[in-house]
Write a protein that holds these residues in place. Structure first.
Motif, PDB file in Angstrom:
ATOM      1  N   LEU A  23       0.874  -1.174   0.000  1.00  0.00           N
ATOM      2  CA  LEU A  23       0.000   0.000   0.000  1.00  0.00           C
ATOM      3  C   LEU A  23       0.908   1.219   0.000  1.00  0.00           C
ATOM      4  O   LEU A  23       1.747   1.375   0.885  1.00  0.00           O
ATOM      5  N   ASP A  24       0.745   2.072  -1.004  1.00  0.00           N
ATOM      6  CA  ASP A  24       1.578   3.268  -1.144  1.00  0.00           C
ATOM      7  C   ASP A  24       0.754   4.492  -0.746  1.00  0.00           C
ATOM      8  O   ASP A  24      -0.189   4.878  -1.439  1.00  0.00           O
ATOM      9  N   LEU A  25       1.094   5.082   0.403  1.00  0.00           N
ATOM     10  CA  LEU A  25       0.399   6.286   0.880  1.00  0.00           C
ATOM     11  C   LEU A  25       1.142   7.522   0.409  1.00  0.00           C
ATOM     12  O   LEU A  25       2.371   7.555   0.401  1.00  0.00           O
ATOM     13  N   PHE A  26       0.406   8.575   0.037  1.00  0.00           N
ATOM     14  CA  PHE A  26       1.011   9.773  -0.554  1.00  0.00           C
ATOM     15  C   PHE A  26       1.881   9.327  -1.735  1.00  0.00           C
ATOM     16  O   PHE A  26       3.041   9.708  -1.858  1.00  0.00           O
ATOM     17  N   SER A  27       1.281   8.539  -2.612  1.00  0.00           N
ATOM     18  CA  SER A  27       2.038   7.788  -3.615  1.00  0.00           C
ATOM     19  C   SER A  27       2.590   8.625  -4.754  1.00  0.00           C
ATOM     20  O   SER A  27       3.544   8.211  -5.406  1.00  0.00           O
ATOM     21  N   GLY A  28       1.988   9.804  -5.002  1.00  0.00           N
ATOM     22  CA  GLY A  28       2.359  10.504  -6.220  1.00  0.00           C
ATOM     23  C   GLY A  28       2.057   9.620  -7.421  1.00  0.00           C
ATOM     24  O   GLY A  28       1.156   8.779  -7.389  1.00  0.00           O
ATOM     25  N   CYS A  29       2.845   9.762  -8.473  1.00  0.00           N
ATOM     26  CA  CYS A  29       2.615   8.947  -9.662  1.00  0.00           C
ATOM     27  C   CYS A  29       3.106   7.520  -9.476  1.00  0.00           C
ATOM     28  O   CYS A  29       2.717   6.623 -10.232  1.00  0.00           O
ATOM     29  N   GLY A  30       3.997   7.292  -8.473  1.00  0.00           N
ATOM     30  CA  GLY A  30       4.366   5.917  -8.196  1.00  0.00           C
ATOM     31  C   GLY A  30       5.836   5.578  -8.278  1.00  0.00           C
ATOM     32  O   GLY A  30       6.179   4.458  -8.666  1.00  0.00           O
ATOM     33  N   GLY A  31       6.736   6.478  -7.893  1.00  0.00           N
ATOM     34  CA  GLY A  31       8.164   6.166  -7.902  1.00  0.00           C
ATOM     35  C   GLY A  31       8.511   5.040  -6.945  1.00  0.00           C
ATOM     36  O   GLY A  31       9.207   4.088  -7.309  1.00  0.00           O
ATOM     37  N   LEU A  32       8.030   5.130  -5.704  1.00  0.00           N
ATOM     38  CA  LEU A  32       8.248   4.050  -4.747  1.00  0.00           C
ATOM     39  C   LEU A  32       7.565   2.769  -5.216  1.00  0.00           C
ATOM     40  O   LEU A  32       8.149   1.675  -5.146  1.00  0.00           O
ATOM     41  N   SER A  33       6.354   2.887  -5.680  1.00  0.00           N
ATOM     42  CA  SER A  33       5.622   1.707  -6.148  1.00  0.00           C
ATOM     43  C   SER A  33       6.386   1.002  -7.262  1.00  0.00           C
ATOM     44  O   SER A  33       6.478  -0.234  -7.277  1.00  0.00           O
ATOM     45  N   LEU A  34       6.929   1.760  -8.187  1.00  0.00           N
ATOM     46  CA  LEU A  34       7.642   1.152  -9.309  1.00  0.00           C
ATOM     47  C   LEU A  34       8.879   0.394  -8.841  1.00  0.00           C
ATOM     48  O   LEU A  34       9.172  -0.706  -9.316  1.00  0.00           O
ATOM     49  N   GLY A  35       9.612   0.979  -7.901  1.00  0.00           N
ATOM     50  CA  GLY A  35      10.781   0.292  -7.365  1.00  0.00           C
ATOM     51  C   GLY A  35      10.403  -1.000  -6.672  1.00  0.00           C
ATOM     52  O   GLY A  35      11.068  -2.030  -6.841  1.00  0.00           O
TER      53      GLY A  35
END
Length: 497
Positions: A22-34
């Motif tokens: 779960l990505d909070l304050f995700s923006g477009c998804g830099g953390l998610s992509l990693g």
């Protein structure tokens, strides 16, 4: 109850299931992509900005409407989120929580009050300074992740006289997590950009008694400005007595030539992308004022200029680039193209202002009749050549990139002007494009940014570099798997308590 939930999740992971993020304050998804690249499942995100939320849903959930919807964490409790996304109960939906609430959310609150907020949240429900912090902790408490990863600006270690990272670590520590935080530079992890960030890792004590940082893969001698900024961020730590073991700070692992490759440079990141001659496009009318939409495809070319980094960006699994680029678009800055062409690599605003003054004098000399100084005609000509900012007040406003070094830090301010990243190629004489900014952040070419040019620049500037996020994700997963494989781990930890 929390220990039971944690153990159920541990059993699920031990059975070989992918950790759900779960990505909070995700923006477009830099953390998610990693994390996605490291083998995690991106289950959901919460993001307030409409364009960024749509980008996240488009890239990780094939554009499903429920995942593309912007959400305010203050009005979206975990149960509401999981119900809207069909994920069941929040305590069983996620294994990992990542993200970083803006540090302004708890600046000026102070350590003692943060502890009160953590212990008695209802008493501070209407305190705007603490609200985002409360909601972030609510997600951790209710979703019961096995690990938490928080990323933020270095100032989080010294924000208004408070070490917010330490305060957050103390609260997570009290929730049963082993915690550590540090400062990392993205250039040490294969990103062609020198970007300093705060990273906090927390792993539940059912799995770990301590946390470890990711090993650097690249090296560079950082410019003095970065070391100075780091010193300011670490100032409070230098004045803190750590003898009581209250400090959760972990010194970053040193990067040096014997341990990794040389840092990726701006030229290595960008040189295979299509050439955009700003002056030529302005003359033939293809570059003009107005919104920049991603509707004009540009063929790649430059196959002979592909570096290892460029190939990674083109061939990233799940985000492979197409034959043509749609977001290789630039700003319309007609006053400055000739000036950009004259600047040398590394030049900043004082050099640009001086150069523009010389260009103005040259323009005056070409006139048959020189206008009187400070007349309307003189001012009009000067304004068409010389930028208006005081070089003493804005020394770092402009910068022409150096081709043989990683770029300096990209900021969300790219969404307003882009002068902080002038292309190193004088023949192109322009600021960087949206796709070039994405490359410098390590977003692959197949990653889609929703909205027009300005929102896309803002999303990129706000993001966590995916390659750095991948290094963090791999490190966390390695620690979790090591614990899962350790015989009698759960009994050992329970006995130690």
């Amino acid at each position: 109850m929390n220990e039971s939930v944690i153990r159920q999740k541990i059993a699920r992971l031990r059975a070989g299931k992918m950790p759900r993020v779960l990505d909070l304050f995700s923006g477009c998804g830099g953390l998610s992509l990693g994390f996605h690249a490291a083998g995690y499942e991106i289950a959901a995100a919460v993001e307030f900005d409409r364009d960024a939320a749509k980008s996240h849903g488009t890239n990780f959930h094939k554009g499903a409407a429920a995942h593309c919807l912007a959400r305010d964490i203050t009005t979206t409790p975990p149960a509401t989120l999981t119900s809207a996304l069909g994920l069941g109960k929040p305590e069983s939906a996620f294994d990992i929580i990542v993200g970083g609430p803006p540090c302004q959310a708890f600046a000026r609150v102070g350590r003692s009050k943060l502890r009160e907020v953590a212990d008695h949240p209802e008493a501070f429900r209407h305190d705007p300074r603490a609200r985002l912090y409360i909601d972030y902790l609510d997600y951790v408490d209710i979703c019961v992740p096995v690990a938490v990863v928080m990323e933020n600006v270095p100032d989080m270690l010294n924000h208004g006289g408070h070490n917010i990272a330490e305060e957050v670590a103390e609260v997570l520590d009290s929730r049963g997590y082993a915690c550590g935080y540090t400062l990392l530079n993205s250039a040490f992890y294969g990103v062609p950009q020198m970007r300093e960030r705060m990273l906090l890792i927390a792993i539940h004590r059912e799995l770990a008694g301590e946390v470890h940082l990711p090993e650097p893969t690249h090296w560079i001698d950082l410019p003095p400005g970065y070391e100075g900024s780091r010193a300011v961020a670490l100032k409070l730590l230098a004045n803190t007595d750590n003898s009581a073991g209250e400090n959760h700070y972990l010194p970053a692992i040193d990067a040096h030539p014997k341990k990794g490759a040389k840092a990726v440079t701006a030229e290595e990141a960008l040189k295979d992308l299509p050439v955009i001659d700003a002056r030529a496009q302005m003359k033939d009318g293809t570059l003009k004022r107005g919104a920049r939409r991603f509707d004009v495809p540009l063929a790649y070319g430059g196959a002979d200029k592909q570096t290892g980094y460029a190939k990674l960006m083109r061939e990233w699994h799940g985000f492979t680039g197409r034959d043509k680029l749609l977001d290789h678009v630039i700003r319309y800055l007609p006053r400055d193209y000739e000036l950009f062409a004259r600047l040398k690599a590394g030049d900043q605003y004082p050099e640009a202002f001086k150069c523009a003054g010389l260009m103005f004098e040259e323009a005056l000399a070409r006139l048959d009749k020189r206008p009187r100084k400070n007349s309307a005609a003189w001012k009009a000509l000067r304004d068409s050549i010389v930028p208006p900012y005081d070089p003493g007040k804005f020394p770092n406003k402009w910068r022409k990139m150096e081709p043989d070094k990683p770029a300096r830090t990209l900021l969300a301010h790219l969404g307003k002007d882009g002068y902080s990243h002038i292309h190193y190629d004088s023949a192109q004489a322009r600021t960087i494009s949206v796709r070039e900014a994405a490359r410098l952040q390590s977003f692959p070419d197949g990653f889609v940014f929703c909205g027009t040019m300005n929102p896309a620049f803002r999303q990129i500037g706000n993001a966590v570099p995916p390659l750095m996020a991948k290094a963090v994700a791999e490190s966390v997963l390695e620690q979790i798997r090591a614990a899962l494989c350790e015989p009698g781990r759960l009994a050992k930890v329970a006995g130690a308590r």
